[in-house]
Design an enzyme around this catalytic site. Structure first.
Site, PDB file in Angstrom:
ATOM      1  N   GLY A 161      38.063 -39.830  -3.020  1.00  0.00           N
ATOM      2  CA  GLY A 161      39.022 -39.692  -1.723  1.00  0.00           C
ATOM      3  C   GLY A 161      38.012 -39.516  -0.517  1.00  0.00           C
TER       4      GLY A 161
ATOM      5  CG  ASN B 227      41.849 -29.331   1.994  1.00  0.00           C
ATOM      6  OD1 ASN B 227      42.133 -29.813   2.959  1.00  0.00           O
ATOM      7  ND2 ASN B 227      40.469 -28.507   1.934  1.00  0.00           N
TER       8      ASN B 227
ATOM      9  CD  GLN C  59      44.357 -30.631  -2.338  1.00  0.00           C
ATOM     10  OE1 GLN C  59      45.013 -30.429  -3.383  1.00  0.00           O
ATOM     11  NE2 GLN C  59      42.734 -30.432  -2.500  1.00  0.00           N
TER      12      GLN C  59
ATOM     13  CB  ALA D 249      41.855 -40.266 -10.110  1.00  0.00           C
TER      14      ALA D 249
ATOM     15  CB  THR E 190      31.118 -53.843 -11.231  1.00  0.00           C
ATOM     16  OG1 THR E 190      30.324 -55.155 -11.031  1.00  0.00           O
ATOM     17  CG2 THR E 190      31.968 -54.288 -12.467  1.00  0.00           C
TER      18      THR E 190
ATOM     19  CB  CYS F 192      30.812 -14.501   2.686  1.00  0.00           C
ATOM     20  SG  CYS F 192      30.547 -13.578   4.221  1.00  0.00           S
TER      21      CYS F 192
HETATM   22  C1  LIG Z   1      42.333 -33.412   1.409  1.00  0.00           C
HETATM   23  C2  LIG Z   1      41.151 -33.828   0.681  1.00  0.00           C
HETATM   24  N1  LIG Z   1      40.659 -34.882   1.142  1.00  0.00           N
HETATM   25  C3  LIG Z   1      39.736 -35.470   0.620  1.00  0.00           C
HETATM   26  C4  LIG Z   1      39.040 -34.633  -0.496  1.00  0.00           C
HETATM   27  C5  LIG Z   1      37.764 -35.376  -1.101  1.00  0.00           C
HETATM   28  O1  LIG Z   1      38.155 -36.140  -2.229  1.00  0.00           O
HETATM   29  P1  LIG Z   1      36.820 -36.546  -3.416  1.00  0.00           P
HETATM   30  O2  LIG Z   1      36.651 -35.206  -3.903  1.00  0.00           O
HETATM   31  O3  LIG Z   1      37.674 -37.481  -4.303  1.00  0.00           O
HETATM   32  O4  LIG Z   1      36.046 -37.104  -2.488  1.00  0.00           O
HETATM   33  C6  LIG Z   1      39.650 -33.727  -1.040  1.00  0.00           C
HETATM   34  C7  LIG Z   1      39.041 -32.929  -2.375  1.00  0.00           C
HETATM   35  O5  LIG Z   1      38.506 -31.871  -2.174  1.00  0.00           O
HETATM   36  C8  LIG Z   1      40.881 -32.971  -0.246  1.00  0.00           C
HETATM   37  O6  LIG Z   1      41.473 -31.962  -0.694  1.00  0.00           O
HETATM   38  S1  FES Z   2      27.273 -14.174   3.206  1.00  0.00           S
HETATM   39 FE1  FES Z   2      28.293 -12.576   4.690  1.00  0.00          FE
HETATM   40  S2  FES Z   2      27.205 -10.956   4.214  1.00  0.00           S
HETATM   41 FE2  FES Z   2      26.665 -12.254   2.712  1.00  0.00          FE
END
Ligand SMILES: Cc1ncc(COP(=O)(O)O)c(C=O)c1O
Ligand code: FES
Lengths: 412, 124
Positions: free
Chosen positions: A75, A155, A183, A204, A248, A336
């Protein structure tokens, strides 16, 4: 890492397990279809046939023509090819790109890169649900605009954008329209004709296929009336994929992608009904039984499999860590847990305060999710939230450091 | 991602909760990621007699707060002032590099509590 007896996977937006039928298909092709589709001999031509058959299957899911499907490695690559490909090819025509403020990093960071190359990028704001404003989109178009790139469904929060309406606007102004449907493919019906989509990215591994296989749908296989060739390849080489993506082809992976698409076509309707039921059950149960919780995203313009909840006073990584201990895999937009420590740009874009953006929990379900999984999750979550809130100083009405009226040494 | 010690302190945090009759409180926030920690101390004969914490933050922030309460309990104020983030991380069998700053929060929080206590003593 030891797996507990019970493990509930609720992170289908990150990636999906491969369907056993897909695995079978890929295994078969790894064994049998080892030829190079560019080779003249029978072994090669057999691989070419599998490749073209796969292209046909995938094209039919989105009402595309077979020669408009270009296979890529992901993607991310598809997003890069769409954005950089159009930008670099059409520099002479215009330097303006319009996108949203809630794109996946594969689009967002590519746009930021293009800005460094001299392109101008407008990042459309979104409302509290994550929806862009169509009027604002239209007003942002200038005679320099070459590309509009808007994510089909987000996402993190699952919001589905008004793609058909965006397509109409793009068509009216003769601007190329790309959408990141990574997504979305396999979850919601997509029709590139009806929706006026010019470029569409998919991957995929989000629909029970293999990782490292993606596609870019390219309207008119890269030729557009009044524009000529409108996309520049990123990879130069032997001229595979009609010169737009040399290398390829990964035939077994692509055949697995096609199998995955076939399965989605068969089960999409039934599956999404099941997932919507689970989704709405989680939202209802949690918002009714836990205090200070809210839904991120839209109630109905939402992917069937996505729930994103904000829990005040606590932090997302500690929630997913606690869930993991209970054998539940989920995800968060909290800084975090990310590598950058910046809170999710999507949650900030829908207007959340940084401390609230910290407390988000994303649950994404899929083909193998059962009602029992949902019930297990609903049983385990409330005590986790309660325990973490007991630990939190924010719960007692204490002020948060980002509050402008707050000074660190003021207290006591 | 986390060591077993970290997970133990995360799951069973020691000395957690607000201390109503604390002699001093240290409060620190982490500007990097926006977290917040309170360290409460009760002092007797220049020693940390009781200590507790409240934390809004990631798993590492919670585990380091819990760990510092164990490290500091019973120590003299001077000894407690010397506890570093590396002491905390070491006692937890290490932290992922990106989480090292979380342990700053705990050592700073304790120091701030002690400083607040000393400032109060001077005034009285
Ligand atoms: C909205 C969206 N775009 C692009 C990607 C990237 O896809 P890929 O992991 O196949 O590179 C993701 C995956 O995390 C996604 O959620
Ligand atoms: S990453 Fe925020 S306190 Fe640990």
């Amino acid at each position: 890492m030891g797996f507990k007896m019970k493990y509930v996977y609720l992170d289908y937006a990150a990636t999906t397990p491969m369907d056993p039928e897909v695995i079978k298909e890929i295994e078969k092709h790894y064994r049998e279809t080892y030829g190079n589709p560019s080779s003249f001999h029978k072994i090669g031509q057999n691989a070419a046939q599998i490749l073209e058959k796969s292209r046909e299957i995938v094209a039919s899911l989105i009402n595309a023509k077979t020669d408009e499907i270009f296979f890529t490695s992901s993607g991310t690559e598809s997003d890069n090819l769409a954005l950089k490909g159009v930008a670099f090819k059409n520099k002479g025509r215009g330097n303006h790109i319009i996108t949203s403020s809630i794109e996946h990093h594969a689009v967002l960071h590519t746009c930021q890169y293009l800005e460094k190359q001299g392109f101008k990028v407008s990042y459309l704001p979104v409302d509290e649900y994550g929806l862009i404003d169509l009027k604002e989109l239209e007003e942002t178009i200038t005679n320099k605009t070459i590309l509009i790139s808007i994510i089909f469904a987000n996402n993190e929060i699952g919001t589905i954008e008004p793609i058909k309406e965006i397509g109409e606007i793009a068509k009216k102004h003769d601007v190329i329209f790309h959408t990141d449907a990574v997504q979305t493919l396999g979850k919601v019906p997509i029709d590139v004709e009806e929706m006026n989509i010019d470029l569409l990215s998919a991957s995929a591994h989000k629909l029970y296929g293999p990782k490292g296989v993606g596609l870019l749908y390219i309207r008119g296989h890269g030729v557009r009336k009044g524009w000529g060739n409108y996309i520049e390849p990123l990879l130069h080489g032997g001229g595979h994929e009609r010169g737009l993506r040399s290398s390829t082809e990964n035939v077994p992976g692509i055949a697995g992608f096609a199998k995955a698409v076939e399965l989605c076509k068969r089960s999409m309707k039934e599956e999404s009904e099941k997932l919507i039921k689970f989704r709405d059950k989680i939202i209802k149960e949690i918002t009714e039984n836990i205090e200070d919780v809210y839904l991120n995203g839209h109630y109905t313009k939402r992917l069937p499999n996505n729930v994103n909840l904000g829990f005040r006073y606590i932090e997302g990584e500690s929630i997913i860590l606690s869930l993991d201990v209970e054998g539940i895999a989920a995800s968060t937009g909290s800084a975090c847990s990310s590598k950058s420590l910046e809170p999710s740009h999507v949650l900030l874009a829908i207007g959340q305060k940084p401390e609230d953006a910290h407390g988000s929990l994303r649950i994404t379900m899929g083909r193998y999710t059962t009602e029992a999984d949902i019930d297990y999750f609903l049983e385990k979550l409330p005590p986790i939230i309660e325990k973490l809130r007991k630990m939190s100083p924010l719960k007692n009405g204490k002020k948060y450091m980002f509050d402008p009226t707050y000074e660190i040494n003021h207290h006591h | 991602m986390y060591s077993e010690k970290v997970m133990d302190h995360f799951r069973n945090p020691r000395n957690m909760g607000e201390m109503k009759n604390a002699d001093a409180v240290g409060e620190v926030g982490n500007p990097v990621c926006g977290d917040l920690m309170y360290i409460y101390i009760k002092i007797k004969d220049d020693r940390i007699n009781d200590i507790s914490f409240q934390t809004f933050g990631c798993g590492a922030a919670i585990a380091t707060s819990s760990m510092i309460t164990e490290l500091a309990k019973g120590k003299t104020l001077d000894e407690a002032m010397k506890i570093t983030r590396d002491d905390i991380a070491g006692s937890l069998d290490g932290l992922p590099p990106i989480k090292m700053h979380c342990s700053n929060l705990a050592s700073d929080g304790l120091r701030k509590a002690i400083e607040n206590y000393r400032a109060k003593q001077k005034k009285e």
